[in-house]
Design a protein around this motif. Structure first.
Motif, mmCIF file in Angstrom:
data_model
loop_
_atom_site.group_PDB
_atom_site.id
_atom_site.type_symbol
_atom_site.label_atom_id
_atom_site.label_comp_id
_atom_site.label_asym_id
_atom_site.label_seq_id
_atom_site.Cartn_x
_atom_site.Cartn_y
_atom_site.Cartn_z
ATOM 1 N N ARG A 168 0.960 -1.341 0.002
ATOM 2 C CA ARG A 168 0.074 0.063 0.035
ATOM 3 C C ARG A 168 0.667 1.252 -0.005
ATOM 4 O O ARG A 168 0.585 2.236 -0.591
ATOM 5 C CB ARG A 168 -0.891 -0.274 1.342
ATOM 6 N N ARG A 169 1.935 1.053 0.479
ATOM 7 C CA ARG A 169 2.892 2.227 0.625
ATOM 8 C C ARG A 169 3.496 2.519 -0.887
ATOM 9 O O ARG A 169 3.398 3.731 -1.460
ATOM 10 C CB ARG A 169 4.188 2.101 1.585
ATOM 11 N N LEU A 170 3.789 1.434 -1.394
ATOM 12 C CA LEU A 170 4.171 1.583 -3.004
ATOM 13 C C LEU A 170 3.345 2.088 -3.720
ATOM 14 O O LEU A 170 3.602 3.094 -4.626
ATOM 15 C CB LEU A 170 4.716 0.083 -3.324
ATOM 16 N N TYR A 171 1.940 1.566 -3.451
ATOM 17 C CA TYR A 171 0.963 2.285 -4.377
ATOM 18 C C TYR A 171 0.732 3.677 -4.138
ATOM 19 O O TYR A 171 0.640 4.736 -5.060
ATOM 20 C CB TYR A 171 -0.477 1.630 -4.006
ATOM 21 N N ARG A 172 0.944 4.231 -2.909
ATOM 22 C CA ARG A 172 0.767 5.750 -2.649
ATOM 23 C C ARG A 172 1.799 6.447 -3.205
ATOM 24 O O ARG A 172 1.702 7.729 -3.653
ATOM 25 C CB ARG A 172 0.777 5.866 -1.012
ATOM 26 N N GLU A 173 3.087 5.749 -3.133
ATOM 27 C CA GLU A 173 4.174 6.542 -3.607
ATOM 28 C C GLU A 173 4.172 6.475 -5.150
ATOM 29 O O GLU A 173 4.426 7.889 -5.616
ATOM 30 C CB GLU A 173 5.534 5.669 -3.488
ATOM 31 N N TRP A 174 3.594 5.765 -5.864
ATOM 32 C CA TRP A 174 3.624 5.733 -7.279
ATOM 33 C C TRP A 174 2.198 6.242 -7.768
ATOM 34 O O TRP A 174 2.477 7.184 -8.765
ATOM 35 C CB TRP A 174 3.685 4.489 -8.095
ATOM 36 N N PHE A 175 1.177 6.095 -7.416
ATOM 37 C CA PHE A 175 -0.078 6.637 -7.736
ATOM 38 C C PHE A 175 -0.682 7.766 -7.105
ATOM 39 O O PHE A 175 -1.914 8.329 -7.598
ATOM 40 C CB PHE A 175 -1.229 5.289 -7.945
ATOM 41 N N VAL A 176 -0.253 8.030 -6.158
ATOM 42 C CA VAL A 176 -0.852 9.179 -5.416
ATOM 43 C C VAL A 176 0.155 10.405 -5.375
ATOM 44 O O VAL A 176 -0.220 11.715 -5.786
ATOM 45 C CB VAL A 176 -1.266 8.940 -3.784
ATOM 46 N N HIS A 177 1.586 10.000 -4.803
ATOM 47 C CA HIS A 177 2.619 11.141 -5.159
ATOM 48 C C HIS A 177 3.150 11.152 -6.342
ATOM 49 O O HIS A 177 4.134 12.212 -6.572
ATOM 50 C CB HIS A 177 3.510 10.987 -3.837
ATOM 51 N N LEU A 178 2.863 10.310 -7.285
ATOM 52 C CA LEU A 178 3.355 10.084 -8.615
ATOM 53 C C LEU A 178 4.777 10.108 -8.761
ATOM 54 O O LEU A 178 5.439 10.704 -9.619
ATOM 55 C CB LEU A 178 2.962 11.683 -9.349
ATOM 56 N N ARG A 179 5.376 9.519 -7.561
ATOM 57 C CA ARG A 179 6.950 9.200 -7.686
ATOM 58 C C ARG A 179 7.073 7.868 -8.202
ATOM 59 O O ARG A 179 7.807 7.198 -7.512
ATOM 60 C CB ARG A 179 7.600 9.303 -6.380
ATOM 61 N N PHE A 180 6.622 7.378 -9.410
ATOM 62 C CA PHE A 180 6.917 6.459 -9.985
ATOM 63 C C PHE A 180 8.004 5.991 -10.687
ATOM 64 O O PHE A 180 8.611 7.109 -10.827
ATOM 65 C CB PHE A 180 5.515 5.959 -11.020
ATOM 66 N N PRO A 181 8.488 4.834 -11.055
ATOM 67 C CA PRO A 181 9.771 4.683 -11.913
ATOM 68 C C PRO A 181 9.914 5.560 -13.027
ATOM 69 O O PRO A 181 9.167 5.440 -13.878
ATOM 70 C CB PRO A 181 9.949 3.282 -12.094
ATOM 71 N N GLY A 182 11.089 6.266 -12.843
ATOM 72 C CA GLY A 182 11.123 7.221 -14.102
ATOM 73 C C GLY A 182 10.397 8.517 -14.150
ATOM 74 O O GLY A 182 10.302 9.314 -15.184
ATOM 75 N N HIS A 183 9.718 8.903 -13.073
ATOM 76 C CA HIS A 183 9.038 9.966 -12.786
ATOM 77 C C HIS A 183 9.913 11.449 -13.087
ATOM 78 O O HIS A 183 9.270 12.495 -13.585
ATOM 79 C CB HIS A 183 8.256 10.214 -11.606
ATOM 80 N N SER B 270 11.851 12.355 -15.255
ATOM 81 C CA SER B 270 12.121 12.554 -16.638
ATOM 82 C C SER B 270 10.647 12.899 -17.384
ATOM 83 O O SER B 270 10.618 12.916 -18.790
ATOM 84 C CB SER B 270 13.003 11.583 -17.514
ATOM 85 N N VAL B 271 9.348 12.715 -16.733
ATOM 86 C CA VAL B 271 8.226 12.979 -17.282
ATOM 87 C C VAL B 271 7.560 14.128 -16.824
ATOM 88 O O VAL B 271 7.846 14.627 -15.922
ATOM 89 C CB VAL B 271 7.198 11.700 -16.810
ATOM 90 N N VAL B 272 7.146 14.867 -17.981
ATOM 91 C CA VAL B 272 6.648 16.190 -17.904
ATOM 92 C C VAL B 272 5.128 15.965 -17.243
ATOM 93 O O VAL B 272 4.313 15.070 -17.743
ATOM 94 C CB VAL B 272 6.376 16.830 -19.358
ATOM 95 N N VAL B 273 4.844 16.777 -16.612
ATOM 96 C CA VAL B 273 3.450 16.809 -15.677
ATOM 97 C C VAL B 273 3.049 18.187 -15.907
ATOM 98 O O VAL B 273 3.234 19.197 -15.753
ATOM 99 C CB VAL B 273 3.836 16.730 -14.174
ATOM 100 N N LYS B 274 1.710 17.963 -16.473
ATOM 101 C CA LYS B 274 0.694 19.268 -16.749
ATOM 102 C C LYS B 274 -0.503 19.078 -16.256
ATOM 103 O O LYS B 274 -1.309 18.225 -16.413
ATOM 104 C CB LYS B 274 0.683 19.293 -18.410
ATOM 105 N N ASP B 275 -0.809 20.189 -15.625
ATOM 106 C CA ASP B 275 -2.155 20.222 -14.773
ATOM 107 C C ASP B 275 -2.333 18.989 -13.778
ATOM 108 O O ASP B 275 -3.565 18.520 -13.802
ATOM 109 C CB ASP B 275 -3.233 20.185 -15.718
ATOM 110 N N GLY B 276 -1.264 18.532 -13.236
ATOM 111 C CA GLY B 276 -1.269 17.481 -12.299
ATOM 112 C C GLY B 276 -1.288 16.099 -12.887
ATOM 113 O O GLY B 276 -1.441 15.234 -12.137
ATOM 114 N N VAL B 277 -1.314 16.107 -14.435
ATOM 115 C CA VAL B 277 -1.485 14.759 -15.090
ATOM 116 C C VAL B 277 -0.049 14.400 -15.693
ATOM 117 O O VAL B 277 0.608 15.189 -16.510
ATOM 118 C CB VAL B 277 -2.473 14.816 -16.090
#
Length: 414
Positions: free
Chosen positions: A186-201, A203-210
Motif C-alpha cells: 500500500r505504501r508503494l501504491y501511494r508512492e507511485w499513484f498518489v504522490h506520482l513518484r513512479f519509476p522514471g518520474h 524525466s516525465v513532464v507533468v501538466k495540470d497534475g497529469v
C-alpha cells in the motif's frame, strides 16, 4: 492428569467490571477504551479502530480497576465469549460490557486459564448460565466468580499452556508478516499513484497534475462495479459474510459452504467493499484470492460492492479501495430510509483518478503480486495451525493427552 474443580473465586485475586458509562473518547490519547469491538473471537486485542481516553480522564475511568499485564479481559453482555490477555506495556481502561479476571499466580497460570475459556467444558457452562434479555444476552457478574474450571497442578498447567501457545506464537508471527507485506504494497501504491513518484518520474513532464502518458478518468472507467458474473445455480459454493472482512487487512475470513442463488458474486482478483454503515465507515475491504480454481465463483453478502479490474489490474484496484479519499467519497454518497444507510455504487462515476500507462501498471504488478500471494500462503498456514491447536485444546484440557514429558524452559535451564 490429576485435576480438581475450582471456582474462579478460588483461583483469582478478583473479578472486576468496567464503568457503566462512556467517557469522552478521542482518536488518540493515553489509554485504549477497551470495548467489545477490540476483542477478537480468537483471543487477540485489535486497536486499529480503537477509541482512546485522555490522560486527564484516566484516573476516573480506572477507579474500579487498572488493567495490568496477565489480566484476562472478557465480555459479559451482548457479544459473549470474547477473551484476551492484557499484554505488557498496554495501557487501557475497561469499556462497557467488559470485565477482567486477575489470576492468582500461586493457583493458576494465566495462559492456562485463558485457554480454559475456549474449552468445550467452559463454553457449555457459559451457555447454561446465560441470561436471555429483551435486547441482549448476558452473564451475571455476581455469580461469575462461582463458575468452575478443571485445574491440574501448576507445572502441568504451564506445560499445557506451552503447547497451545506455541501454535499461537506461530500464528502471531505470520500475522505480523501479513501486516508488513500489505503495508509495503500500500505504501508503494501511494508512492507511485498518489504522490506520482513512479519509476522514471523525474524525466516525465507533468501538466495540470497529469504526467505525460497518463490520463484523467473516473474510477468507473477503470474498474467494473458489481460486474455480472455467470455462475451455475443450485450448487454449493463458498459464501462470505460481512464479518469476514477486515477494517485493516485484505485477508478474508474462512468462508462457509452454502447453496445460495442471490447475493454478490465474485472470483479471484476481485475486491470486496462494504457498502453499509457502519462497515463502510470503518473501511471493511477484502481481496479475493482464496479460491483454488481460478475460474471458480464465490458468493457473499448483498451488502458487498464488487470491484473488478477493467483497464488497470487487481492489485491497483485493492490498494485504491483502501485509500482514505476513496472511502470518504463512498461515504458521502450514502443514503437510506430504513435506518441503514448504504453507498450508492453510481458514486464511482464521479470519482476522478488517473489511468496509469500499462508499463507502469506492469511494474507495479511485478513489485506487489508476490506479496499478495505470500499473504494468502501465510493465511493458509494460520488456518492449519489454528485447526491443529483447536483439535489439541479439548484433549489437553481434559487430560486425554499426557504432557509430563514436556520440559519447560525454566526446567531446561535449571
Amino acid at each position: 492428569m490429576t485435576a480438581v474443580v475450582k471456582t474462579i473465586r478460588e483461583i483469582s485475586v478478583g473479578v472486576y467490571d468496567g464503568p457503566h458509562a462512556t467517557p469522552e473518547l478521542h482518536d488518540e490519547g493515553s489509554a485504549v477504551f477497551l470495548g467489545i469491538p477490540n476483542l477478537l473471537p480468537d483471543g487477540r486485542i485489535d486497536v486499529t479502530a480503537a477509541r482512546w481516553v485522555a490522560e486527564r480522564d484516566l484516573a476516573k475511568w480506572t477507579r474500579r480497576v487498572t488493567p495490568q499485564p496477565n489480566d484476562i479481559v472478557f465480555t459479559y453482555e451482548a457479544t459473549l465469549n470474547r477473551y484476551a490477555i492484557i499484554p505488557d506495556g498496554f495501557r487501557c481502561c475497561l469499556g462497557r460490557r467488559t470485565a477482567l479476571i486477575r489470576p492468582d499466580p500461586s493457583q493458576i497460570d494465566h495462559r492456562f486459564l485463558f485457554y480454559c475459556f475456549f474449552s468445550p467444558r467452559w463454553r457449555a457452562q457459559m451457555e447454561a448460565n446465560t441470561l436471555t434479555g429483551a435486547t441482549v444476552d448476558r452473564i451475571p457478574l455476581t455469580t461469575f466468580p462461582e463458575f468452575e474450571v478443571l485445574v491440574p497442578d501448576l507445572q502441568e498447567q504451564k506445560r499445557i499452556a506451552a503447547v497451545l501457545s506455541a501454535y499461537d506464537d506461530l500464528i502471531a508471527t505470520n500475522q505480523r508478516r501479513i501486516a508488513l507485506l500489505e503495508d509495503a504494497a500500500r505504501r508503494l501504491y501511494r508512492e507511485w499513484f498518489v504522490h506520482l513518484r513512479f519509476p522514471g518520474h523525474e524525466s516525465v513532464v507533468v501538466k495540470d497534475g497529469v504526467p505525460e502518458g497518463w490520463q484523467s478518468a473516473t474510477f468507473a472507467d477503470l474498474v467494473e462495479i458489481n460486474p455480472r458474473t455467470p455462475f451455475i445455480k443450485d450448487i454449493e459454493r463458498p459464501f462470505i459474510e460481512m464479518s469476514a472482512l477486515s477494517e485493516t487487512s485484505m485477508v478474508i475470513g474462512n468462508p462457509s459452504m452454502r447453496v445460495i442463488g442471490g447475493g454478490a458474486k465474485f472470483k479471484n482478483g476481485d475486491t470486496l467493499f462494504a457498502r453499509i454503515t457502519p462497515c463502510t465507515e470503518n473501511g471493511k475491504t477484502g481481496f479475493v484470492q482464496f479460491l483454488e480454481d481460478e475460474n471458480a465463483v464465490a458468493s457473499g453478502s448483498t451488502e458487498f460492492i464488487v470491484l473488478r479490474s477493467a483497464t488497470v489490474n487487481p492489485w491497483w484496484v485493492y490498494c485504491m479501495a483502501r485509500e482514505a479519499n476513496f472511502r470518504e467519497h463512498a461515504i458521502r454518497s450514502m443514503a437510506g430510509s430504513d435506518g441503514r444507510q448504504r453507498v450508492n455504487p453510481k458514486c464511482f462515476d464521479q470519482l476522478i483518478t488517473l489511468q496509469p500507462p500499462q508499463p507502469v501498471l506492469a511494474q507495479f504488478e511485478q513489485a506487489v503480486k508476490d506479496s499478495f500471494t505470500q499473504i494468502e500462503t501465510l493465511c493458509n498456514q494460520n488456518e492449519q495451525l489454528a485447526r491443529a491447536r483447536d483439535l489439541l485444546l479439548p484433549k489437553l484440557m481434559s487430560g486425554q493427552l499426557d504432557v509430563s514429558g514436556i520440559r519447560l524452559h525454566e526446567e531446561a535451564t535449571a
